[in-house]
Scaffold this motif. Structure first.
Motif, PDB file in Angstrom:
ATOM      1  N   UNK A  84       0.852  -1.182   0.000  1.00 40.04           N
ATOM      2  CA  UNK A  84       0.000   0.000   0.000  1.00 40.04           C
ATOM      3  C   UNK A  84       0.892   1.238   0.000  1.00 40.04           C
ATOM      4  N   UNK A  85       0.351   2.319  -0.553  1.00 39.06           N
ATOM      5  CA  UNK A  85       1.101   3.563  -0.688  1.00 39.06           C
ATOM      6  C   UNK A  85       0.267   4.703  -0.126  1.00 39.06           C
ATOM      7  N   UNK A  86       0.899   5.603   0.556  1.00 36.70           N
ATOM      8  CA  UNK A  86       0.227   6.805   1.036  1.00 36.70           C
ATOM      9  C   UNK A  86       1.164   7.984   0.844  1.00 36.70           C
ATOM     10  N   UNK A  87       0.596   9.170   0.777  1.00 38.03           N
ATOM     11  CA  UNK A  87       1.434  10.343   0.573  1.00 38.03           C
ATOM     12  C   UNK A  87       0.663  11.627   0.750  1.00 38.03           C
ATOM     13  N   UNK A  88       1.385  12.723   0.634  1.00 38.46           N
ATOM     14  CA  UNK A  88       0.775  14.042   0.734  1.00 38.46           C
ATOM     15  C   UNK A  88       1.695  15.049   0.068  1.00 38.46           C
ATOM     16  N   UNK A  89       1.153  16.194  -0.273  1.00 41.79           N
ATOM     17  CA  UNK A  89       1.951  17.299  -0.799  1.00 41.79           C
ATOM     18  C   UNK A  89       1.147  18.584  -0.670  1.00 41.79           C
ATOM     19  N   UNK A  90       1.853  19.689  -0.575  1.00 43.37           N
ATOM     20  CA  UNK A  90       1.229  21.006  -0.607  1.00 43.37           C
ATOM     21  C   UNK A  90       1.220  21.498  -2.044  1.00 43.37           C
ATOM     22  N   UNK A  91       0.204  22.277  -2.396  1.00 46.67           N
ATOM     23  CA  UNK A  91       0.145  22.793  -3.759  1.00 46.67           C
ATOM     24  C   UNK A  91      -0.485  24.177  -3.771  1.00 46.67           C
ATOM     25  N   UNK A  92      -0.096  24.960  -4.775  1.00 45.98           N
ATOM     26  CA  UNK A  92      -0.684  26.274  -4.950  1.00 45.98           C
ATOM     27  C   UNK A  92      -2.098  26.109  -5.510  1.00 45.98           C
ATOM     28  N   UNK A  93      -3.054  26.749  -4.862  1.00 44.08           N
ATOM     29  CA  UNK A  93      -4.445  26.677  -5.282  1.00 44.08           C
ATOM     30  C   UNK A  93      -4.853  28.065  -5.789  1.00 44.08           C
TER      31      UNK A  93
ATOM     32  N   UNK B  41       7.940   7.877 -10.766  1.00 40.86           N
ATOM     33  CA  UNK B  41       7.215   7.001  -9.851  1.00 40.86           C
ATOM     34  C   UNK B  41       5.731   7.093 -10.184  1.00 40.86           C
ATOM     35  N   UNK B  42       5.113   5.951 -10.413  1.00 45.35           N
ATOM     36  CA  UNK B  42       3.740   5.853 -10.896  1.00 45.35           C
ATOM     37  C   UNK B  42       2.880   5.230  -9.800  1.00 45.35           C
ATOM     38  N   UNK B  43       1.903   6.000  -9.284  1.00 44.80           N
ATOM     39  CA  UNK B  43       1.024   5.518  -8.209  1.00 44.80           C
ATOM     40  C   UNK B  43      -0.428   5.603  -8.694  1.00 44.80           C
ATOM     41  N   UNK B  44      -0.987   4.510  -9.242  1.00 53.17           N
ATOM     42  CA  UNK B  44      -2.367   4.556  -9.732  1.00 53.17           C
ATOM     43  C   UNK B  44      -3.378   4.376  -8.607  1.00 53.17           C
ATOM     44  N   UNK B  45      -4.631   4.782  -8.884  1.00 48.25           N
ATOM     45  CA  UNK B  45      -5.737   4.537  -7.958  1.00 48.25           C
ATOM     46  C   UNK B  45      -5.707   5.361  -6.698  1.00 48.25           C
ATOM     47  N   UNK B  46      -5.195   6.592  -6.763  1.00 47.84           N
ATOM     48  CA  UNK B  46      -5.103   7.422  -5.557  1.00 47.84           C
ATOM     49  C   UNK B  46      -6.467   8.021  -5.202  1.00 47.84           C
ATOM     50  N   UNK B  47      -6.894   7.798  -3.956  1.00 47.65           N
ATOM     51  CA  UNK B  47      -8.108   8.413  -3.413  1.00 47.65           C
ATOM     52  C   UNK B  47      -7.680   9.547  -2.483  1.00 47.65           C
ATOM     53  N   UNK B  48      -8.388  10.686  -2.536  1.00 47.85           N
ATOM     54  CA  UNK B  48      -7.859  11.928  -1.975  1.00 47.85           C
ATOM     55  C   UNK B  48      -8.707  12.530  -0.865  1.00 47.85           C
TER      56      UNK B  48
ATOM     57  N   UNK C 261      -2.928  18.100  -0.328  1.00 47.76           N
ATOM     58  CA  UNK C 261      -3.561  16.858  -0.773  1.00 47.76           C
ATOM     59  C   UNK C 261      -2.990  15.695   0.015  1.00 47.76           C
ATOM     60  N   UNK C 262      -3.868  14.803   0.455  1.00 44.65           N
ATOM     61  CA  UNK C 262      -3.484  13.548   1.107  1.00 44.65           C
ATOM     62  C   UNK C 262      -4.102  12.411   0.303  1.00 44.65           C
ATOM     63  N   UNK C 263      -3.367  11.337   0.102  1.00 38.20           N
ATOM     64  CA  UNK C 263      -3.908  10.259  -0.711  1.00 38.20           C
ATOM     65  C   UNK C 263      -3.450   8.901  -0.218  1.00 38.20           C
ATOM     66  N   UNK C 264      -4.242   7.885  -0.567  1.00 43.16           N
ATOM     67  CA  UNK C 264      -3.909   6.482  -0.320  1.00 43.16           C
ATOM     68  C   UNK C 264      -4.118   5.717  -1.614  1.00 43.16           C
TER      69      UNK C 264
END
Length: 467
Positions: free
Chosen positions: A154-163, A287-294, A311-314
């Motif tokens: 399983x993969x999880x992650x997060x990042x900040x982004x300009x909105x 790095x390719x992470x498919x199926x990310x739910x946010x 954004x936070x995703x799994x």
């Protein structure tokens, strides 16, 4: 981008954060093989047998609008190598997908390889992958060690982004189009928009605004009028001229020819959330992470600071490729300073906001399935907005919190078309506590949104609108 060296290495200072919306959750669709095209199009056979090509066979019209085509540096048509083009239109017909782009350096040939992504201005990237820590309960008669494999990856992650605000704002008679941030935010819910309209005549008031055509508006929609975000509470197409009623009242009545700007509004879905493939280019490793739910957050820390998204995703497993070289053009839009707000209201109460953090609070849940291996779905939502506001009345504690009073919350960063983002919804104070900021008294209040799952009679989901 890539480093050059006498030995292979990965320079983490070089990177891009990219995304590709998925037609089918968990199935990537960003790497395509062209069958041909023209000076402004590139086509793909959606029955070719290639996973990515086939995955877009049922894609809706405009599914990739606002994203970009990236031709690989080694593609067969030399004039297209490493070129990047904006996608203005997309459609599938008769087994052929057609991407319409700005004028290309050459006509694509059959066999040209290209990627379709949206690039994000992102920072503070975190990416973690691990096998599930599943318990082992067994009895054995030997001293052989247990397997080190604990479960699925399983993969999880997060990042900040300009909105930022919308790249192309609404105009009189036309709605804002799709840009890459529009496409990214589809991971949280359904996008809606309508045409902007000009104010007509000189009889408008601070609450009733006469417009050329009110039929484009709807009750509950949020609009930007003279740098102020307001909610439409009534639409009248029977009077002459048409008019809309807004709340809270504007600071002054708009004049003829002023524009009522519409934005794009994202309303959280209850099910069927769109997933994205996230792609992280670190030096020349993709790095390719498919199926990310946010889950999405929107915040601004202190007066004058830049507002930011998070954004936070799994997701399930990831893969990576080395030796990838890409470029990605960016728009000139910047994050919006939280210095002059377009709105900060709870009902008709004006809030003197020092900082805020909106959390959509999408709860992602793992689903183990023999047909789709492992995937993550959004299964819950408990949206909140934490607000630090000036201590001007004790009602925040004694009335708003104590009585669980409900009212419509609007908080916006920025105050002009093209540079304004607002969050809004029916909310009540969940907690309120006194705070001290540089020896000045403030309230720390957390507003909980009254969703349709908690109060059907007065429900209004938390929404995000870009102007």
């Amino acid at each position: 981008m890539a480093t050059t060296s006498s030995f292979a290495h990965i320079n983490e200072k070089l990177g891009l954060v990219l995304f590709a919306p998925e037609v089918t959750a968990g199935t990537p669709n960003w790497s395509f093989t062209a069958t041909g095209g023209s000076g402004t199009t590139v086509t793909v056979d959606t029955t070719s047998g290639n996973t990515h090509d086939n995955a877009i066979a049922s894609a809706a019209d405009d599914f990739f609008n606002g994203l970009q085509v990236f031709y690989l540096s080694g593609t067969s048509t030399s004039a297209l190598q490493a070129k990047v083009y904006d996608i203005s239109d997309f459609a599938v017909s008769g087994g052929t997908a057609t991407f319409t782009v700005n004028t290309q350096a050459a006509t694509p040939s059959s066999g040209d390889v290209f990627y379709v992504f949206g690039a994000l201005k992102a920072s503070e990237v975190s990416l973690e992958t691990t096998p599930e820590d599943l318990p082992r309960e067994f009895v054995r008669q030997t001293l052989d060690p247990a397997s080190s494999e604990k479960g699925l990856e399983i993969t999880s992650g997060s990042f900040n982004f300009e909105l930022p605000g919308h790249v192309t704002v609404a105009a009189d008679g036309s709605a804002p189009g799709l840009d890459r941030m529009s496409q990214f935010l589809t991971c949280v819910g359904t996008r809606s928009t309508s045409a902007g309209e000009a104010v007509t005549g000189g009889s408008s008031t601070t609450t009733q605004v006469d417009v050329t055509d009110a039929s484009t508006f709807s009750v509950g929609q949020h609009v930007l009028i003279n740098n102020q975000v307001r909610r439409i509470t009534a639409v009248d197409t029977a009077s002459t001229p048409d008019n809309i009623v807004v709340s809270p009242a504007l600071s002054a009545a708009p004049a003829a020819s002023d524009l009522v700007y519409t934005g794009e509004t994202f309303t959280p879905d209850d099910s069927g959330h769109r997933t994205h493939t996230m792609l992280f280019l670190t030096d020349d490793r993709l790095i390719d992470v498919p199926g990310c739910a946010f889950n999405i957050k929107f915040m601004a820390d202190q007066f004058g600071a830049l507002s930011m998204g998070q954004a936070e995703f799994d997701a399930g497993a990831y893969t990576y490729q080395d030796g990838i070289t890409l470029d990605a053009s960016q728009t000139t839009k910047k994050a919006i300073p939280f210095s002059t707000s377009a709105a900060a209201y709870w009902g008709t109460n004006s809030l003197c906001v020092n900082s805020f953090e909106f959390d959509l609070a999408h709860e992602r849940q793992e689903l183990r399935d023999t047909c789709s291996n492992i995937r993550f779905d959004v299964r819950g939502r408990a949206a909140t907005c934490a607000v630090t506001l000036r201590d001007t009345t004790k009602s925040v504690k004694d009335d708003w919190e104590q009585n669980a009073t409900q009212a419509h919350l609007i908080i916006a960063a920025g105050n002009s078309a093209g540079a304004c983002v607002a969050i809004h919804g029916n909310a009540q104070v969940q907690t309120a506590a006194a705070n001290n900021i540089n020896d000045t008294r403030y309230w720390d209040a957390t507003f909980a949104f009254v969703d349709d799952q908690t109060d059907a009679a007065s429900a209004q989901k938390p929404q995000l609108t870009r102007f």
